[in-house]
Design a protein around this motif. Structure first.
Motif, mmCIF file in Angstrom:
data_model
loop_
_atom_site.group_PDB
_atom_site.id
_atom_site.type_symbol
_atom_site.label_atom_id
_atom_site.label_comp_id
_atom_site.label_asym_id
_atom_site.label_seq_id
_atom_site.Cartn_x
_atom_site.Cartn_y
_atom_site.Cartn_z
ATOM 1 N N THR A 1 0.818 -1.206 0.000
ATOM 2 C CA THR A 1 0.000 0.000 0.000
ATOM 3 C C THR A 1 0.853 1.258 0.000
ATOM 4 O OG1 THR A 1 -1.764 -1.166 1.143
ATOM 5 C CG2 THR A 1 -1.836 1.235 1.236
ATOM 6 N N SER A 2 1.908 1.270 0.779
ATOM 7 C CA SER A 2 2.728 2.479 0.899
ATOM 8 C C SER A 2 3.718 2.659 -0.248
ATOM 9 C CB SER A 2 3.481 2.472 2.229
ATOM 10 O OG SER A 2 4.348 1.357 2.273
ATOM 11 N N VAL A 3 4.018 1.598 -0.983
ATOM 12 C CA VAL A 3 5.018 1.715 -2.049
ATOM 13 C C VAL A 3 4.409 1.822 -3.445
ATOM 14 C CG1 VAL A 3 6.861 0.599 -0.757
ATOM 15 C CG2 VAL A 3 5.369 -0.779 -2.189
ATOM 16 N N ALA A 4 3.135 1.536 -3.588
ATOM 17 C CA ALA A 4 2.481 1.652 -4.893
ATOM 18 C C ALA A 4 2.275 3.131 -5.198
ATOM 19 C CB ALA A 4 1.151 0.909 -4.896
ATOM 20 N N SER A 5 2.980 3.642 -6.195
ATOM 21 C CA SER A 5 2.922 5.076 -6.472
ATOM 22 C C SER A 5 2.217 5.410 -7.782
ATOM 23 C CB SER A 5 4.336 5.656 -6.494
ATOM 24 O OG SER A 5 5.117 4.985 -7.466
ATOM 25 N N VAL A 6 2.205 4.490 -8.718
ATOM 26 C CA VAL A 6 1.554 4.701 -10.007
ATOM 27 C C VAL A 6 0.062 4.389 -9.848
ATOM 28 C CG1 VAL A 6 1.534 3.918 -12.417
ATOM 29 C CG2 VAL A 6 3.687 4.043 -11.162
ATOM 30 N N PRO A 7 -0.817 5.173 -10.472
ATOM 31 C CA PRO A 7 -2.254 4.921 -10.310
ATOM 32 C C PRO A 7 -2.678 3.483 -10.600
ATOM 33 C CG PRO A 7 -1.920 7.031 -11.357
ATOM 34 C CD PRO A 7 -0.567 6.388 -11.262
ATOM 35 N N SER A 8 -2.119 2.860 -11.613
ATOM 36 C CA SER A 8 -2.505 1.479 -11.922
ATOM 37 C C SER A 8 -2.087 0.527 -10.806
ATOM 38 C CB SER A 8 -1.913 1.027 -13.255
ATOM 39 O OG SER A 8 -0.493 1.045 -13.203
ATOM 40 N N GLN A 9 -0.955 0.788 -10.182
ATOM 41 C CA GLN A 9 -0.504 -0.047 -9.061
ATOM 42 C C GLN A 9 -1.410 0.166 -7.856
ATOM 43 O OE1 GLN A 9 3.489 1.415 -8.685
ATOM 44 N NE2 GLN A 9 4.334 -0.147 -10.044
ATOM 45 N N ARG A 10 -1.768 1.410 -7.585
ATOM 46 C CA ARG A 10 -2.665 1.686 -6.454
ATOM 47 C C ARG A 10 -4.015 1.015 -6.663
ATOM 48 N NH1 ARG A 10 -0.353 7.093 -6.651
ATOM 49 N NH2 ARG A 10 -2.196 7.771 -7.773
ATOM 50 N N SER A 11 -4.492 1.024 -7.895
ATOM 51 C CA SER A 11 -5.763 0.375 -8.211
ATOM 52 C C SER A 11 -5.678 -1.129 -7.971
ATOM 53 C CB SER A 11 -6.134 0.658 -9.667
ATOM 54 O OG SER A 11 -7.272 -0.058 -10.039
ATOM 55 N N ARG A 12 -4.586 -1.728 -8.367
ATOM 56 C CA ARG A 12 -4.405 -3.167 -8.160
ATOM 57 C C ARG A 12 -4.332 -3.496 -6.681
ATOM 58 N NH1 ARG A 12 0.508 -4.550 -11.966
ATOM 59 N NH2 ARG A 12 0.109 -6.702 -11.327
ATOM 60 N N VAL A 13 -3.659 -2.660 -5.895
ATOM 61 C CA VAL A 13 -3.582 -2.879 -4.453
ATOM 62 C C VAL A 13 -4.969 -2.747 -3.832
ATOM 63 C CG1 VAL A 13 -2.657 -1.988 -2.278
ATOM 64 C CG2 VAL A 13 -1.146 -2.229 -4.254
ATOM 65 N N GLN A 14 -5.760 -1.790 -4.297
ATOM 66 C CA GLN A 14 -7.126 -1.638 -3.784
ATOM 67 C C GLN A 14 -7.956 -2.885 -4.071
ATOM 68 O OE1 GLN A 14 -8.434 1.981 -5.652
ATOM 69 N NE2 GLN A 14 -7.662 3.268 -3.984
ATOM 70 N N LYS A 15 -7.799 -3.465 -5.249
ATOM 71 C CA LYS A 15 -8.529 -4.692 -5.584
ATOM 72 C C LYS A 15 -8.071 -5.849 -4.694
ATOM 73 C CE LYS A 15 -9.405 -3.397 -10.356
ATOM 74 N NZ LYS A 15 -9.064 -3.643 -11.761
ATOM 75 N N LEU A 16 -6.777 -5.915 -4.426
ATOM 76 C CA LEU A 16 -6.263 -6.957 -3.530
ATOM 77 C C LEU A 16 -6.839 -6.767 -2.128
ATOM 78 C CD1 LEU A 16 -2.520 -7.050 -4.636
ATOM 79 C CD2 LEU A 16 -4.215 -8.857 -4.959
ATOM 80 N N ASN A 17 -6.886 -5.526 -1.671
ATOM 81 C CA ASN A 17 -7.459 -5.234 -0.356
ATOM 82 C C ASN A 17 -8.915 -5.672 -0.290
ATOM 83 O OD1 ASN A 17 -5.785 -4.068 1.704
ATOM 84 N ND2 ASN A 17 -5.434 -2.363 0.309
ATOM 85 N N ALA A 18 -9.663 -5.391 -1.340
ATOM 86 C CA ALA A 18 -11.084 -5.761 -1.358
ATOM 87 C C ALA A 18 -11.252 -7.282 -1.334
ATOM 88 C CB ALA A 18 -11.764 -5.164 -2.579
ATOM 89 N N ALA A 19 -10.461 -7.979 -2.116
ATOM 90 C CA ALA A 19 -10.560 -9.446 -2.152
ATOM 91 C C ALA A 19 -10.188 -10.048 -0.806
ATOM 92 C CB ALA A 19 -9.649 -9.998 -3.248
ATOM 93 N N LEU A 20 -9.144 -9.537 -0.204
ATOM 94 C CA LEU A 20 -8.715 -10.054 1.092
ATOM 95 C C LEU A 20 -9.722 -9.698 2.180
ATOM 96 C CD1 LEU A 20 -6.648 -11.604 2.689
ATOM 97 C CD2 LEU A 20 -5.254 -9.530 2.823
ATOM 98 N N ARG A 21 -10.267 -8.504 2.123
ATOM 99 C CA ARG A 21 -11.280 -8.088 3.101
ATOM 100 C C ARG A 21 -12.490 -9.018 3.040
ATOM 101 N NH1 ARG A 21 -12.514 -3.314 1.227
ATOM 102 N NH2 ARG A 21 -10.451 -2.560 1.757
ATOM 103 N N ALA A 22 -12.896 -9.408 1.841
ATOM 104 C CA ALA A 22 -14.026 -10.325 1.685
ATOM 105 C C ALA A 22 -13.714 -11.679 2.349
ATOM 106 C CB ALA A 22 -14.357 -10.511 0.210
ATOM 107 N N LEU A 23 -12.503 -12.167 2.161
ATOM 108 C CA LEU A 23 -12.116 -13.424 2.816
ATOM 109 C C LEU A 23 -12.102 -13.275 4.336
ATOM 110 C CD1 LEU A 23 -9.215 -14.589 0.501
ATOM 111 C CD2 LEU A 23 -11.301 -15.863 0.994
ATOM 112 N N GLU A 24 -11.578 -12.143 4.809
ATOM 113 C CA GLU A 24 -11.513 -11.914 6.256
ATOM 114 C C GLU A 24 -12.920 -11.839 6.857
ATOM 115 O OE1 GLU A 24 -7.292 -9.440 6.430
ATOM 116 O OE2 GLU A 24 -9.148 -8.365 5.995
ATOM 117 N N GLU A 25 -13.826 -11.205 6.138
ATOM 118 C CA GLU A 25 -15.210 -11.100 6.635
ATOM 119 C C GLU A 25 -15.878 -12.465 6.682
ATOM 120 O OE1 GLU A 25 -17.032 -8.165 4.123
ATOM 121 O OE2 GLU A 25 -15.951 -6.518 5.115
ATOM 122 N N ARG A 26 -15.634 -13.298 5.680
ATOM 123 C CA ARG A 26 -16.184 -14.666 5.689
ATOM 124 C C ARG A 26 -15.609 -15.479 6.824
ATOM 125 N NH1 ARG A 26 -15.291 -15.880 -0.272
ATOM 126 N NH2 ARG A 26 -14.150 -17.645 0.574
#
Length: 67
Positions: free
Chosen positions: A39-64
């Protein structure tokens, strides 16, 4: 972290998080640390977007896992 390592980590996590389940032997907390470290090292918008998608996928697993 250099650009090559960041891209490699993003690709790896995208592949892993698409396939893991709650029954995997590696705990979700390990994957949370890996995603959070990007999260802290992704500086390019496409990288930040990919990290956000990873966060969402992992959050869904954590909630389950908490249900």
């Amino acid at each position: 972290m250099n650009h090559y390592q960041l891209e490699t980590d993003l690709q790896h996590l995208e592949q892993v998080l698409a396939r893991i389940s709650l029954n995997d032997r590696i705990p979700l907390s390990y994957w949370r640390k890996r995603v959070d470290s990007l999260t802290s090292v992704a500086s390019v918008p496409s990288q930040r977007s990919r990290v956000q998608k990873l966060n969402a996928a992992l959050r869904a697993l954590e909630e389950r896992a908490q249900a």
